[in-house]
Scaffold this active site. Sequence first.
Site, mmCIF file in Angstrom:
data_model
loop_
_atom_site.group_PDB
_atom_site.id
_atom_site.type_symbol
_atom_site.label_atom_id
_atom_site.label_comp_id
_atom_site.label_asym_id
_atom_site.label_seq_id
_atom_site.Cartn_x
_atom_site.Cartn_y
_atom_site.Cartn_z
ATOM 1 N N ASP A 57 65.303 11.921 7.405
ATOM 2 C CA ASP A 57 65.628 13.073 6.571
ATOM 3 C C ASP A 57 67.123 13.115 6.296
ATOM 4 O O ASP A 57 67.939 12.890 7.190
ATOM 5 C CB ASP A 57 65.212 14.370 7.272
ATOM 6 N N TYR A 62 74.925 17.017 3.370
ATOM 7 C CA TYR A 62 75.384 16.403 4.609
ATOM 8 C C TYR A 62 76.538 15.436 4.340
ATOM 9 O O TYR A 62 76.338 14.259 4.004
ATOM 10 C CB TYR A 62 74.241 15.661 5.302
ATOM 11 N N LYS A 88 66.851 16.559 -0.318
ATOM 12 C CA LYS A 88 66.779 17.968 -0.687
ATOM 13 C C LYS A 88 67.457 18.236 -2.015
ATOM 14 O O LYS A 88 68.284 17.454 -2.492
ATOM 15 C CB LYS A 88 67.411 18.814 0.426
#
Length: 350
Positions: A57, A62, A88
């Site tokens: 993931d 990030y 995402k």
Amino acid sequence: MSVSQTELLNSRTSRPVPLTRMGFGGAPLGNLYRKVSDKDAQAALQTAFDAGIRFFDTAPQYGLGRSEHRVGEAVKRFGRNDIQLSTKIGRLLLDCAPHEVTPEAFVDVPQKRIVFDYTYDGVMRSYEASRERIGVANADILLVHDVCAFSQGGQEMSDAKVRELFDGGGYRALTELREAGEIAAIGAGVNEWQVCEKLLGLGDFDGFLLAGRYTLLEQEALNSFLPLCEKRDVGIILGGPYNSGILATGAVPGAKYNYADAPAEILDRVDKIEAVCAAHDTPLIAAALQFVLGHPCVKTVVPGAVSANEVKSNVALMELAIPAALWSDLRGEGLIRPDAPLPEEAANAA
């Protein structure tokens, strides 16, 4: 419990999404709180793959794309067909002047600023940029990122972002991608179960990455959300199994709970849980990691890691045999809810 054992995210998706019982959480690879070298990042990813972990993931947030780039480098070695991948939408990364960079909790980031965008165009632009950074044709799971009150700064802002997702066409973009086979499953990655429950009332979601809201310390999600997931066949990817630290460190001075110093009542409760664990010669951190997988909706747990040794430690904790009496003692002393499914119950059902 084997890290390489797989569970389907749900049984409804046109293309099945098998998830190893332990996944790899990519947030720390974005230099969360501290700089991580490329060498250490790749060693962590390779060690995870060598241990049998096949679910990875990541997200644009990030490290402002750094995590996605690093995961992409690893995917080149692993082979795209051998892994399940989630990323995402919700944050666009735009070029900017140095003083406009928005690193949030990440350090040593590219010169980018974050713009929240949950519209149709925002979803499509975000997904295309993620595919380019990772270097893949598609993701398996695409998650709406951080529409919860915790991340948005309040309930009013959370409600506004959820409205934008539906009124602005973001949800339509997700369903179009799913129907076209570009992705296998859609969901949300958030810090609160309440917004997941709200989303389930508004659309057809396959799963949620829920961070820290079903743990050895917290089982409020059993009131309504997790029963709804069982009824709707919705899988949970469980992040934050340590409640941001205290279930890993124990009730030590400065222990963190939900990204802040743990209050006295939490320290006291963790102290009692740890005493039960000690009576059964079991580390608190191992109990915290394995407990969440007792619930049938929790398909995988995704602790983060920034080195090969941290991955090896996570794997060892996952595979440690925990006495069934530990769980029954925690239940008997009122330290976990009586209706919380226990890991040995899940193993017996399997």
